[in-house]
Design a protein around this motif. Structure first.
Motif, PDB file in Angstrom:
ATOM      1  N   ALA A 109       0.807  -1.227   0.000  1.00 46.52           N
ATOM      2  CA  ALA A 109       0.000   0.000   0.000  1.00 46.52           C
ATOM      3  C   ALA A 109       0.838   1.274   0.000  1.00 46.52           C
ATOM      4  O   ALA A 109       0.285   2.374  -0.095  1.00 46.52           O
ATOM      5  CB  ALA A 109      -0.929  -0.001   1.208  1.00 46.52           C
ATOM      6  N   THR A 110       2.143   1.157   0.071  1.00 37.21           N
ATOM      7  CA  THR A 110       3.007   2.336   0.166  1.00 37.21           C
ATOM      8  C   THR A 110       2.811   3.336  -0.971  1.00 37.21           C
ATOM      9  O   THR A 110       2.809   4.536  -0.724  1.00 37.21           O
ATOM     10  CB  THR A 110       4.484   1.915   0.274  1.00 37.21           C
ATOM     11  OG1 THR A 110       4.620   1.043   1.384  1.00 37.21           O
ATOM     12  CG2 THR A 110       5.390   3.106   0.463  1.00 37.21           C
ATOM     13  N   PRO A 111       2.626   2.911  -2.217  1.00 38.62           N
ATOM     14  CA  PRO A 111       2.427   3.916  -3.273  1.00 38.62           C
ATOM     15  C   PRO A 111       1.195   4.807  -3.049  1.00 38.62           C
ATOM     16  O   PRO A 111       1.100   5.887  -3.606  1.00 38.62           O
ATOM     17  CB  PRO A 111       2.267   3.081  -4.544  1.00 38.62           C
ATOM     18  CG  PRO A 111       3.033   1.833  -4.247  1.00 38.62           C
ATOM     19  CD  PRO A 111       2.785   1.574  -2.781  1.00 38.62           C
ATOM     20  N   TRP A 112       0.292   4.364  -2.214  1.00 35.62           N
ATOM     21  CA  TRP A 112      -0.922   5.143  -1.939  1.00 35.62           C
ATOM     22  C   TRP A 112      -0.840   5.859  -0.596  1.00 35.62           C
ATOM     23  O   TRP A 112      -1.851   6.194   0.002  1.00 35.62           O
ATOM     24  CB  TRP A 112      -2.140   4.227  -2.001  1.00 35.62           C
ATOM     25  CG  TRP A 112      -2.293   3.701  -3.380  1.00 35.62           C
ATOM     26  CD1 TRP A 112      -2.902   4.312  -4.430  1.00 35.62           C
ATOM     27  CD2 TRP A 112      -1.786   2.464  -3.880  1.00 35.62           C
ATOM     28  NE1 TRP A 112      -2.794   3.537  -5.554  1.00 35.62           N
ATOM     29  CE2 TRP A 112      -2.115   2.396  -5.250  1.00 35.62           C
ATOM     30  CE3 TRP A 112      -1.051   1.408  -3.321  1.00 35.62           C
ATOM     31  CZ2 TRP A 112      -1.759   1.316  -6.057  1.00 35.62           C
ATOM     32  CZ3 TRP A 112      -0.710   0.354  -4.132  1.00 35.62           C
ATOM     33  CH2 TRP A 112      -1.065   0.313  -5.476  1.00 35.62           C
ATOM     34  N   TRP A 113       0.373   6.123  -0.117  1.00 39.05           N
ATOM     35  CA  TRP A 113       0.610   6.795   1.165  1.00 39.05           C
ATOM     36  C   TRP A 113      -0.256   8.034   1.324  1.00 39.05           C
ATOM     37  O   TRP A 113      -0.845   8.285   2.357  1.00 39.05           O
ATOM     38  CB  TRP A 113       2.091   7.164   1.271  1.00 39.05           C
ATOM     39  CG  TRP A 113       2.425   8.098   2.377  1.00 39.05           C
ATOM     40  CD1 TRP A 113       2.466   9.465   2.301  1.00 39.05           C
ATOM     41  CD2 TRP A 113       2.727   7.770   3.724  1.00 39.05           C
ATOM     42  NE1 TRP A 113       2.810  10.001   3.513  1.00 39.05           N
ATOM     43  CE2 TRP A 113       2.968   8.975   4.412  1.00 39.05           C
ATOM     44  CE3 TRP A 113       2.834   6.586   4.426  1.00 39.05           C
ATOM     45  CZ2 TRP A 113       3.304   9.019   5.751  1.00 39.05           C
ATOM     46  CZ3 TRP A 113       3.174   6.634   5.747  1.00 39.05           C
ATOM     47  CH2 TRP A 113       3.407   7.831   6.398  1.00 39.05           C
ATOM     48  N   TRP A 114      -0.326   8.823   0.293  1.00 42.46           N
ATOM     49  CA  TRP A 114      -1.003  10.115   0.379  1.00 42.46           C
ATOM     50  C   TRP A 114      -2.517   9.998   0.467  1.00 42.46           C
ATOM     51  O   TRP A 114      -3.190  10.960   0.780  1.00 42.46           O
ATOM     52  CB  TRP A 114      -0.611  10.987  -0.821  1.00 42.46           C
ATOM     53  CG  TRP A 114       0.836  11.324  -0.751  1.00 42.46           C
ATOM     54  CD1 TRP A 114       1.386  12.333  -0.028  1.00 42.46           C
ATOM     55  CD2 TRP A 114       1.905  10.660  -1.376  1.00 42.46           C
ATOM     56  NE1 TRP A 114       2.760  12.337  -0.170  1.00 42.46           N
ATOM     57  CE2 TRP A 114       3.107  11.317  -1.003  1.00 42.46           C
ATOM     58  CE3 TRP A 114       2.004   9.563  -2.231  1.00 42.46           C
ATOM     59  CZ2 TRP A 114       4.355  10.925  -1.449  1.00 42.46           C
ATOM     60  CZ3 TRP A 114       3.256   9.180  -2.674  1.00 42.46           C
ATOM     61  CH2 TRP A 114       4.413   9.848  -2.273  1.00 42.46           C
TER      62      TRP A 114
END
Length: 181
Positions: free
Chosen positions: A125-130
């Motif tokens: 899920a890191t790419p969707w941090w924001w």
């Protein structure tokens, strides 16, 4: 008896492909930014947190955990290099009890494959941090932390690729029916 090996091969295993060596080295670099960020927190720099959000990081326990996590992550990433280096095939002599012994491929491949799967799931899920709420961070801090953690997304896939390369180089050749012996 002394076991000497070049950087490229030990015993009958083929040399690792260049891409695998690069991927193994890259694992230590993808973990580094988040570790440095945690160390900044340990040293008392809010590193993007609001004053209220930073309070929970000021306890001795939190600082010990963040420092330990940073060191363990970097050491775990460093183990990936063993999949392309001689010490991933024959344990160094200075290691008590097992020094100088040949590493059984399954002893390297199984933990590495499990680690790759776990890391891939953990950081997926890191790419969707924001897209996640971060009320305890400043807008700039949210951006900086998001950027510093983005490389972690690559850790699992890089480890999986290097593990696959190690497995291919160390698998036991199978006898094919009709093949000359």
């Amino acid at each position: 008896m002394s076991i000497q090996a070049s950087d490229s091969t030990v015993g009958s295993a083929a040399a690792p492909p260049r891409w695998a060596v690069c991927a193994a080295r890259l694992t230590t670099w993808v973990v580094l930014p988040s570790g440095l960020w945690r160390i900044a927190l340990v040293l008392g720099y809010p590193a993007g947190y609001t004053e209220a959000g930073f309070e929970s990081f000021q306890t001795i326990g939190a600082k010990a955990w963040m420092l330990t996590l940073s060191v363990l992550c970097e050491l775990a990433a460093f183990l990936t290099i063993g999949l392309v280096r001689p010490w991933g095939e024959v344990t160094p002599h200075w290691i008590p009890l097992i020094g100088g012994r040949t590493v059984r491929p399954v002893a390297a491949v199984v933990p590495a494959a499990l680690g790759a799967a776990t890391l891939t799931a953990l950081w997926a899920a890191t790419p969707w941090w924001w897209t996640f709420p971060h009320e305890d961070m400043t807008p700039t801090g949210n951006l900086v932390v998001g950027i510093l953690y983005q490389p972690m997304f690559l850790w699992g896939p890089l480890l999986a690729a290097v593990t696959f390369s190690y497995h291919r180089r160390h698998r036991t050749p199978r006898h094919r029916p009709g093949a000359p012996e």
